[in-house]
Design a protein around this motif. Structure first.
Motif, PDB file in Angstrom:
ATOM      1  N   HIS A  33       0.840  -1.205   0.000  1.00  0.00           N
ATOM      2  CA  HIS A  33       0.000   0.000   0.000  1.00  0.00           C
ATOM      3  C   HIS A  33       0.874   1.255   0.000  1.00  0.00           C
ATOM      4  N   ILE A  34       1.928   1.210   0.823  1.00  0.00           N
ATOM      5  CA  ILE A  34       2.806   2.375   0.964  1.00  0.00           C
ATOM      6  C   ILE A  34       3.439   2.733  -0.379  1.00  0.00           C
ATOM      7  N   TYR A  35       3.747   1.708  -1.182  1.00  0.00           N
ATOM      8  CA  TYR A  35       4.319   1.977  -2.498  1.00  0.00           C
ATOM      9  C   TYR A  35       3.241   2.327  -3.514  1.00  0.00           C
ATOM     10  N   PHE A  36       2.208   1.478  -3.646  1.00  0.00           N
ATOM     11  CA  PHE A  36       1.318   1.576  -4.795  1.00  0.00           C
ATOM     12  C   PHE A  36       0.318   2.721  -4.712  1.00  0.00           C
ATOM     13  N   VAL A  37      -0.153   3.063  -3.517  1.00  0.00           N
ATOM     14  CA  VAL A  37      -1.163   4.123  -3.413  1.00  0.00           C
ATOM     15  C   VAL A  37      -0.613   5.463  -3.906  1.00  0.00           C
ATOM     16  N   PRO A  38       0.548   5.939  -3.406  1.00  0.00           N
ATOM     17  CA  PRO A  38       1.070   7.193  -3.965  1.00  0.00           C
ATOM     18  C   PRO A  38       1.458   7.060  -5.430  1.00  0.00           C
ATOM     19  N   TYR A  39       1.924   5.871  -5.824  1.00  0.00           N
ATOM     20  CA  TYR A  39       2.338   5.692  -7.213  1.00  0.00           C
ATOM     21  C   TYR A  39       1.177   5.890  -8.179  1.00  0.00           C
ATOM     22  N   ILE A  40       0.039   5.250  -7.917  1.00  0.00           N
ATOM     23  CA  ILE A  40      -1.070   5.329  -8.864  1.00  0.00           C
ATOM     24  C   ILE A  40      -1.646   6.746  -8.923  1.00  0.00           C
ATOM     25  N   VAL A  41      -1.558   7.476  -7.809  1.00  0.00           N
ATOM     26  CA  VAL A  41      -2.057   8.864  -7.796  1.00  0.00           C
ATOM     27  C   VAL A  41      -1.130   9.775  -8.601  1.00  0.00           C
ATOM     28  N   ILE A  42       0.174   9.721  -8.306  1.00  0.00           N
ATOM     29  CA  ILE A  42       1.134  10.573  -9.012  1.00  0.00           C
ATOM     30  C   ILE A  42       1.240  10.169 -10.480  1.00  0.00           C
ATOM     31  N   TRP A  43       1.270   8.862 -10.721  1.00  0.00           N
ATOM     32  CA  TRP A  43       1.378   8.357 -12.094  1.00  0.00           C
ATOM     33  C   TRP A  43       0.223   8.871 -12.948  1.00  0.00           C
ATOM     34  N   GLY A  44      -0.988   8.819 -12.417  1.00  0.00           N
ATOM     35  CA  GLY A  44      -2.152   9.250 -13.179  1.00  0.00           C
ATOM     36  C   GLY A  44      -2.082  10.712 -13.573  1.00  0.00           C
ATOM     37  N   VAL A  63       0.675  12.684 -13.952  1.00  0.00           N
ATOM     38  CA  VAL A  63       1.712  12.949 -14.953  1.00  0.00           C
ATOM     39  C   VAL A  63       1.390  12.252 -16.269  1.00  0.00           C
ATOM     40  N   TYR A  64       0.921  11.005 -16.184  1.00  0.00           N
ATOM     41  CA  TYR A  64       0.628  10.277 -17.416  1.00  0.00           C
ATOM     42  C   TYR A  64      -0.508  10.940 -18.197  1.00  0.00           C
ATOM     43  N   GLY A  65      -1.495  11.460 -17.485  1.00  0.00           N
ATOM     44  CA  GLY A  65      -2.613  12.098 -18.170  1.00  0.00           C
ATOM     45  C   GLY A  65      -2.138  13.196 -19.109  1.00  0.00           C
ATOM     46  N   ALA A  66      -1.205  14.026 -18.649  1.00  0.00           N
ATOM     47  CA  ALA A  66      -0.667  15.096 -19.490  1.00  0.00           C
ATOM     48  C   ALA A  66       0.130  14.528 -20.657  1.00  0.00           C
ATOM     49  N   ALA A  67       0.955  13.512 -20.381  1.00  0.00           N
ATOM     50  CA  ALA A  67       1.788  12.917 -21.430  1.00  0.00           C
ATOM     51  C   ALA A  67       0.923  12.251 -22.501  1.00  0.00           C
ATOM     52  N   ALA A  68      -0.127  11.556 -22.075  1.00  0.00           N
ATOM     53  CA  ALA A  68      -0.993  10.851 -23.023  1.00  0.00           C
ATOM     54  C   ALA A  68      -1.739  11.832 -23.919  1.00  0.00           C
ATOM     55  N   TRP A 127      -9.563  12.372 -12.700  1.00  0.00           N
ATOM     56  CA  TRP A 127      -8.196  12.697 -12.257  1.00  0.00           C
ATOM     57  C   TRP A 127      -7.211  12.617 -13.432  1.00  0.00           C
ATOM     58  N   LEU A 128      -7.401  11.616 -14.294  1.00  0.00           N
ATOM     59  CA  LEU A 128      -6.551  11.464 -15.467  1.00  0.00           C
ATOM     60  C   LEU A 128      -6.767  12.570 -16.500  1.00  0.00           C
ATOM     61  N   THR A 129      -7.974  13.113 -16.522  1.00  0.00           N
ATOM     62  CA  THR A 129      -8.350  14.019 -17.611  1.00  0.00           C
ATOM     63  C   THR A 129      -8.140  15.488 -17.277  1.00  0.00           C
ATOM     64  N   PHE A 130      -8.673  15.961 -16.152  1.00  0.00           N
ATOM     65  CA  PHE A 130      -8.726  17.406 -15.938  1.00  0.00           C
ATOM     66  C   PHE A 130      -7.517  18.016 -15.225  1.00  0.00           C
ATOM     67  N   PRO A 131      -7.067  17.515 -14.072  1.00  0.00           N
ATOM     68  CA  PRO A 131      -5.883  18.136 -13.459  1.00  0.00           C
ATOM     69  C   PRO A 131      -4.655  18.161 -14.374  1.00  0.00           C
ATOM     70  N   PRO A 132      -4.389  17.099 -15.175  1.00  0.00           N
ATOM     71  CA  PRO A 132      -3.216  17.152 -16.053  1.00  0.00           C
ATOM     72  C   PRO A 132      -3.257  18.266 -17.094  1.00  0.00           C
ATOM     73  N   MET A 133      -4.448  18.783 -17.390  1.00  0.00           N
ATOM     74  CA  MET A 133      -4.523  19.890 -18.345  1.00  0.00           C
ATOM     75  C   MET A 133      -3.730  21.096 -17.839  1.00  0.00           C
ATOM     76  N   ILE A 134      -3.633  21.231 -16.508  1.00  0.00           N
ATOM     77  CA  ILE A 134      -2.848  22.323 -15.931  1.00  0.00           C
ATOM     78  C   ILE A 134      -1.390  22.192 -16.355  1.00  0.00           C
TER      79      ILE A 134
END
Length: 424
Positions: A95-106, A108-113, A344-351
């Motif tokens: 949990h300690i690894y994956f929970v922050p990872y999936i949040v941060i990954w989403g 940054v990836y949203g903007a890249a995608a 989360w994947l769509t709107f915050p990455p637009m910033i």
């Protein structure tokens, strides 16, 4: 976990009720989602630098991904649990690894995608900027997956895969591959200074976090018990065969168009724009335009695959942490947390697309991301050798050998990524 309405009740690989090619679905999605522009450019640059010398590494990469995806699928079918439940059973450290990872990954990836889809669309239709084409693609992706219709999602992915496959294989055939040199490339050799390229090519053949989404797509397809083991393995093998042909085609284009003419392309998504220009100069405007359509299809298939699959993983994560039962709608397609992650994947990455990428966030994304493939490989080794799955579905010695070699390869890649982050 919500199930697709087109779920089947028996292993269709043995029923003879429909052609086998029509069974392929979840594997093709996970493979196509994982092959993004960055992976294509890494393969293209390998062809540009070394010709066909790293062709064998593409084959190895496909085998590694088949091993990982088969392990994830086997765990899901044999145990009846999701991969996140499997990770959770290993301890709170997951949990300690994956929970922050999936949040941060989403984020940054949203903007890249979105940027990745915007580049070819802007080149084809310059009426909008890369940013606005990317935002429009993100919104289209949101609409396509919002209502949780797996059958529709699978058909859209299949159409995009067909488009990108035909485009890249067509480009490879257009260059008239040198078959004797290709045959030599099947002999494992590492040219001077090419070790990192070998790891990048092998590691980039089809997926990162989306590999772990495979079990979720199996469940939505209706394949949720051990009786579907054979069709799952067929699905996985065919999907990565298609992916292998696609990535080999990319290497051929790099070797024939770039290596022979000593032409360099950019790193990142823009490398594919450079290739479009080379194709246009060599074969005419039509060739460059057709390739851009394939570039867009590859980027868009990755976008909607993540919008669907990783959102499912997030919904399962939240549902598990909240101790909701497995069949609770909130843990499946169309549930509240599934939709929350799509947003989360769509709107915050637009910033990020307008204001740039904060250095600390990119650093966290790089560090956490570097560890994901070793994390997946190590946890699958652990889970599939334990009583978390029935004895008949645990790893045999050859599975352990292949998974161990795959783990070592991804640990080496992770260390290299961390080195680059520190140096840069």
């Amino acid at each position: 976990m919500a199930m697709s309405t087109d779920a089947v009740t028996a292993d269709p690989s043995t029923s003879g009720s429909e052609p086998r090619w029509r069974l392929i679905g979840p594997g093709l999605i996970v493979a196509a989602t994982g092959v993004g522009a960055i992976d294509l450019v890494a393969t293209l640059i390998a062809g540009q630098k070394y010709g066909y010398a790293l062709l064998w590494a593409v084959i190895v990469g496909c085998i590694m991904k088949v091993v990982l995806v088969e392990g994830a699928g086997r765990y899901s079918l044999a145990s009846g649990n999701t991969i996140y439940e499997g990770w959770s059973s290993l301890g709170v450290w997951t949990h300690i690894y994956f929970v922050p990872y999936i949040v941060i990954w989403g984020f940054v990836y949203g903007a890249a995608a979105m940027a990745g889809t915007g580049l070819p669309l802007h080149s084809l239709f310059p009426v909008l900027s890369v940013t606005w084409w990317g935002i429009l693609s993100g919104l289209i992706g949101l609409v396509l997956v919002w209502f949780g219709r797996y059958a529709v999602f699978e058909k859209v992915c299949a159409a995009l895969v067909a488009l990108m496959f035909v485009t890249m294989v067509g480009a490879a055939l257009l260059t008239v591959p040198n078959l004797p040199d290709m045959a030599k490339g099947l002999i494992p050799t590492i040219p001077d200074g090419a070790l990192i390229n070998v790891l990048s090519v092998a590691g980039g053949v089809g997926g990162t976090i989306t590999l772990a989404a495979y079990g979720y797509w199996l469940r939505e397809k209706g394949w949720d018990t051990p009786q579907f083991m054979r069709v799952m393995r067929l699905d996985n093998r065919v999907a990565y065969t298609v992916t292998g042909i696609f990535v080999v085609s990319t290497l051929i284009v790099g070797a024939e168009l770039l290596y022979s003419a000593n032409i360099a392309v950019s790193t990142g998504d823009k490398g594919l724009l450079d290739l479009s220009g080379v194709l246009q100069d060599r074969y005419g405007t039509w060739a460059g335009k057709v390739f851009l359509v394939g570039f867009w299809a590859a980027a868009m298939s990755s976008l909607i695959g993540v919008w669907n699959g990783v959102s499912l993983m997030f919904a399962d994560l939240v549902g598990h942490l909240r101790k909701l039962p497995q069949d609770d709608p909130e843990r499946g397609l169309g549930g509240r947390w599934y939709k929350a992650y799509i947003l989360w994947l769509t709107f915050p990455p637009m910033i990020m697309m307008f204001l740039g990428k904060p250095v600390w966030l990119i650093l966290a994304y790089g560090v956490l991301g570097a560890f994901f493939m070793p994390f997946l490989a190590i946890t699958l080794l652990w889970i599939l050798n334990s009583d978390r799955v029935p004895r008949e579905w645990r790893n045999h010695w050859w599975s352990n050998l292949l998974l161990s070699l795959t783990t070592l390869a991804f640990v080496a890649l992770a260390l290299n990524e961390l080195r680059k982050l520190i140096v840069e």
